[in-house]
Design an enzyme around this catalytic site. Structure first.
Site, PDB file in Angstrom:
ATOM      1  N   ARG A 234       0.766  -1.281  -0.015  1.00 46.27           N
ATOM      2  CA  ARG A 234      -0.107   0.136  -0.003  1.00 46.27           C
ATOM      3  C   ARG A 234       0.863   1.223   0.053  1.00 46.27           C
ATOM      4  O   ARG A 234       2.070   1.110   0.767  1.00 46.27           O
ATOM      5  CB  ARG A 234      -0.859   0.019   1.272  1.00 46.27           C
ATOM      6  CG  ARG A 234      -2.165  -0.633   0.918  1.00 46.27           C
ATOM      7  CD  ARG A 234      -3.243   0.373   0.142  1.00 46.27           C
ATOM      8  NE  ARG A 234      -4.528  -0.078   0.300  1.00 46.27           N
ATOM      9  CZ  ARG A 234      -5.070  -0.830  -0.800  1.00 46.27           C
ATOM     10  NH1 ARG A 234      -4.452  -1.151  -1.905  1.00 46.27           N
ATOM     11  NH2 ARG A 234      -6.304  -0.983  -0.852  1.00 46.27           N
ATOM     12  N   ASP A 258       4.738  -0.711  -6.854  1.00 49.17           N
ATOM     13  CA  ASP A 258       3.503  -0.670  -7.295  1.00 49.17           C
ATOM     14  C   ASP A 258       2.419  -0.035  -6.900  1.00 49.17           C
ATOM     15  O   ASP A 258       1.313  -0.178  -7.508  1.00 49.17           O
ATOM     16  CB  ASP A 258       3.140  -2.624  -7.294  1.00 49.17           C
ATOM     17  CG  ASP A 258       1.943  -2.870  -8.134  1.00 49.17           C
ATOM     18  OD1 ASP A 258       2.071  -2.532  -9.383  1.00 49.17           O
ATOM     19  OD2 ASP A 258       1.024  -3.353  -7.576  1.00 49.17           O
ATOM     20  N   GLU A 263      -2.127   7.374  -5.402  1.00 52.50           N
ATOM     21  CA  GLU A 263      -2.403   6.941  -6.541  1.00 52.50           C
ATOM     22  C   GLU A 263      -3.602   7.041  -7.164  1.00 52.50           C
ATOM     23  O   GLU A 263      -4.091   6.792  -8.319  1.00 52.50           O
ATOM     24  CB  GLU A 263      -2.145   5.386  -6.746  1.00 52.50           C
ATOM     25  CG  GLU A 263      -2.937   4.654  -5.415  1.00 52.50           C
ATOM     26  CD  GLU A 263      -2.701   3.241  -5.543  1.00 52.50           C
ATOM     27  OE1 GLU A 263      -1.544   2.813  -5.271  1.00 52.50           O
ATOM     28  OE2 GLU A 263      -3.484   2.298  -5.659  1.00 52.50           O
ATOM     29  N   HIS A 295      -0.110  -0.318  -9.639  1.00 51.57           N
ATOM     30  CA  HIS A 295      -1.018  -1.282  -8.855  1.00 51.57           C
ATOM     31  C   HIS A 295      -1.498  -2.467 -10.024  1.00 51.57           C
ATOM     32  O   HIS A 295      -2.751  -2.775 -10.010  1.00 51.57           O
ATOM     33  CB  HIS A 295      -2.222  -0.492  -8.321  1.00 51.57           C
ATOM     34  CG  HIS A 295      -2.675  -0.893  -7.028  1.00 51.57           C
ATOM     35  ND1 HIS A 295      -3.058  -0.337  -5.905  1.00 51.57           N
ATOM     36  CD2 HIS A 295      -2.922  -2.318  -6.596  1.00 51.57           C
ATOM     37  CE1 HIS A 295      -3.181  -1.059  -5.007  1.00 51.57           C
ATOM     38  NE2 HIS A 295      -3.197  -2.092  -5.246  1.00 51.57           N
TER      39      HIS A 295
HETATM   40  P1  NAD Z   1      -2.202 -10.902   5.358  1.00 51.01           P
HETATM   41  O1  NAD Z   1      -3.451 -10.536   6.283  1.00 51.01           O
HETATM   42  O2  NAD Z   1      -2.169 -12.472   4.863  1.00 51.01           O
HETATM   43  O3  NAD Z   1      -0.899 -10.518   5.831  1.00 51.01           O
HETATM   44  C1  NAD Z   1      -0.499  -9.306   6.430  1.00 51.01           C
HETATM   45  C2  NAD Z   1       0.475  -9.633   7.643  1.00 51.01           C
HETATM   46  O4  NAD Z   1       0.904  -8.211   8.117  1.00 51.01           O
HETATM   47  C3  NAD Z   1       0.029 -10.240   8.676  1.00 51.01           C
HETATM   48  O5  NAD Z   1       0.812 -11.428   9.047  1.00 51.01           O
HETATM   49  C4  NAD Z   1      -0.117  -9.522   9.708  1.00 51.01           C
HETATM   50  O6  NAD Z   1       0.194  -9.934  11.015  1.00 51.01           O
HETATM   51  C5  NAD Z   1       1.089  -8.396   9.253  1.00 51.01           C
HETATM   52  N1  NAD Z   1       0.844  -7.047  10.325  1.00 51.01           N
HETATM   53  C6  NAD Z   1      -0.142  -6.473  10.554  1.00 51.01           C
HETATM   54  N2  NAD Z   1       0.221  -5.388  11.085  1.00 51.01           N
HETATM   55  C7  NAD Z   1       1.742  -5.510  11.148  1.00 51.01           C
HETATM   56  C8  NAD Z   1       2.597  -4.248  11.533  1.00 51.01           C
HETATM   57  N3  NAD Z   1       2.222  -3.293  12.387  1.00 51.01           N
HETATM   58  N4  NAD Z   1       3.666  -4.540  11.392  1.00 51.01           N
HETATM   59  C9  NAD Z   1       4.074  -5.896  10.772  1.00 51.01           C
HETATM   60  N5  NAD Z   1       3.319  -6.691  10.104  1.00 51.01           N
HETATM   61  C10 NAD Z   1       2.097  -6.414  10.276  1.00 51.01           C
HETATM   62  O7  NAD Z   1      -2.574 -10.196   3.976  1.00 51.01           O
HETATM   63  P2  NAD Z   1      -1.860 -10.470   2.475  1.00 51.01           P
HETATM   64  O8  NAD Z   1      -3.067 -11.263   1.692  1.00 51.01           O
HETATM   65  O9  NAD Z   1      -0.529 -11.022   2.718  1.00 51.01           O
HETATM   66  O10 NAD Z   1      -1.679  -8.995   1.844  1.00 51.01           O
HETATM   67  C11 NAD Z   1      -0.679  -7.989   2.229  1.00 51.01           C
HETATM   68  C12 NAD Z   1      -0.794  -6.889   1.744  1.00 51.01           C
HETATM   69  O11 NAD Z   1      -0.860  -6.874   0.164  1.00 51.01           O
HETATM   70  C13 NAD Z   1      -2.157  -6.210   1.849  1.00 51.01           C
HETATM   71  O12 NAD Z   1      -2.401  -5.778   2.950  1.00 51.01           O
HETATM   72  C14 NAD Z   1      -2.381  -5.193   0.491  1.00 51.01           C
HETATM   73  O13 NAD Z   1      -1.963  -4.050   1.171  1.00 51.01           O
HETATM   74  C15 NAD Z   1      -1.178  -5.784  -0.249  1.00 51.01           C
HETATM   75  N6  NAD Z   1      -1.700  -6.338  -1.588  1.00 51.01           N
HETATM   76  C16 NAD Z   1      -1.549  -5.362  -2.640  1.00 51.01           C
HETATM   77  C17 NAD Z   1      -1.891  -5.932  -3.931  1.00 51.01           C
HETATM   78  C18 NAD Z   1      -1.373  -5.208  -5.225  1.00 51.01           C
HETATM   79  O14 NAD Z   1      -2.094  -5.606  -6.245  1.00 51.01           O
HETATM   80  N7  NAD Z   1      -0.339  -4.374  -5.130  1.00 51.01           N
HETATM   81  C19 NAD Z   1      -2.920  -6.992  -4.043  1.00 51.01           C
HETATM   82  C20 NAD Z   1      -3.179  -7.693  -2.846  1.00 51.01           C
HETATM   83  C21 NAD Z   1      -2.760  -7.307  -1.598  1.00 51.01           C
END
Ligand code: NAD
Length: 341
Positions: A234, A258, A263, A295
């Protein structure tokens, strides 16, 4: 059910229509984003379907509720753009797609690493120009590097698995260590320790109040000089101006992203015949050691098909009065570790 689909692109329509052959909802596609100003387009639609840059504020929700909307179906995992409190108060339920393809995003992060390291963007253009010189294309072996994974959930785990395959040492930071990552040999560290030791840092945690501008001038100062920073999570995780400063001083040797904190005004649109007004973005683009994609990390046919399938399942669950495990409750905004796409 009658579903108003906002922020529709041709691919949304294609994948939703294909998935809808099993559901038979009445999908009406709108190209504009859902905003307070466009919310009246959804008059008479019990279901409204939205994407990540739609503005689901209290004002938008009030208009939707007044015009009969009962369900908001997010085509995303993240719900940080939804005023959940207002939705609850107005009786609008919210459902999402908690997971669709962690591989898509993790693989894109690796793509950015390879692109930056081996300067593939330059190499491609040079060869097309019959310039076969190698000066300026020098990279480094990824094998043996220390890779810092910030957020080791579904995507962070996939990313760690791939980087483990390259022969990297894996260091992780998360509020909840992931046993699957420990099994990959990941060592969990406090953030300053990870920052000080990683050659490559990749962000995979959600955007929450606690993670806003996690990468700022103080945390950049703790990084190894010449570090590669990758953000496929993000935009708000990164203070872009601090990253620009870090690039100028050489602390950040490479930046692949990305996502971008502003954005919403840029991404997903063809603005090639316009003057981009965002000077921070333009400055960032100007550096030769920066690669920006708009993105697209989620954008594989597997992921988009899964998003469409789960979105329509969620709507059918609602129609048939079944409880939906993908429903988001107001209190989850703070507790749940997802603020994602
Ligand atoms: P997820 O919920 O499986 O994993 C997120 C992890 O972050 C968890 O293990 C959680 O404990 C950890 N976390 C929460 N707060 C934290 C903190 N303060 N410090 C460190 N770690 C912390 O989510 P995911 O499916 O792995 O997705 C991760 C991120 O990827 C999403 O939140 C999203 O922002 C991003 N994403 C981007 C795209 C894209 O197209 N660019 C697509 C999907 C997801």
């Amino acid at each position: 059910m009658k579903v108003a689909v906002f922020s529709t692109k041709s691919y949304d329509r294609q994948f939703l229509e294909t998935a809808n052959t099993e559901h038979h909802h009445e999908l009406v596609f709108f190209e504009p984003r859902l905003t307070p100003a466009t919310a009246t387009l959804a008059s008479g639609f019990p279901v409204v379907c939205v994407f990540i840059n739609d503005q689901i504020t209290a004002e938008t929700l009030q208009t939707l509720a007044a015009n009969g909307t009962q369900l908001l179906a997010l085509r995303s995992a993240g719900f940080n753009h939804v005023d959940l409190q207002a939705a609850t108060e107005l009786g609008i339920r919210v459902v999402r797609v908690p997971a669709y393809s962690p591989y898509a995003v993790a693989e894109h992060a690796v793509g950015l690493i390879l692109m930056l390291n081996r300067k593939l963007y330059r190499a491609y253009n040079r060869v097309r120009d019959d310039n076969f010189a190698l000066d300026g294309l020098l990279g480094f072996d990824i094998h043996g590097c220390t890779v810092g994974v910030v957020g080791t959930g579904k995507i962070g785990q996939c990313f760690a698995q791939i980087m483990g395959g390259f022969g990297c040492r894996l260091v992780g930071y998360d509020v909840y260590p992931n046993p699957a990552c420990l099994a990959l040999g990941m060592e969990y560290r406090e953030l300053p320790d990870l920052l000080a030791n990683a050659d490559i840092i990749s962000l995979h945690c959600p955007l929450l109040p606690a993670t806003y501008h996690l990468i700022n001038s103080d945390t950049i100062a703790q990084m190894k000089p010449g570090v590669m920073l990758i953000n496929t999570s993000r935009g708000g995780l990164v203070d872009t101006r601090a990253v620009i400063q870090g690039i100028k001083t050489g602390t950040i040797g490479y930046f692949g992203t990305d996502v971008y904190e502003e954005e919403a005004d840029l991404f997903f649109e063809d603005l090639s015949d316009q003057v981009i007004q965002d000077e921070t973005f333009q400055l960032l683009q100007s550096f030769s050691n920066v690669v920006i994609t708009a993105h697209q990390a989620f954008f594989t046919r597997n992921a988009v098909a899964e998003i469409a399938k789960v979105t329509l399942n969620n709507i059918t669950d609602f129609e048939q009065g079944r409880s939906c495990s993908n429903e988001v409750k107001a209190e989850e905004k703070v507790v749940h570790a997802s603020g994602s796409h």
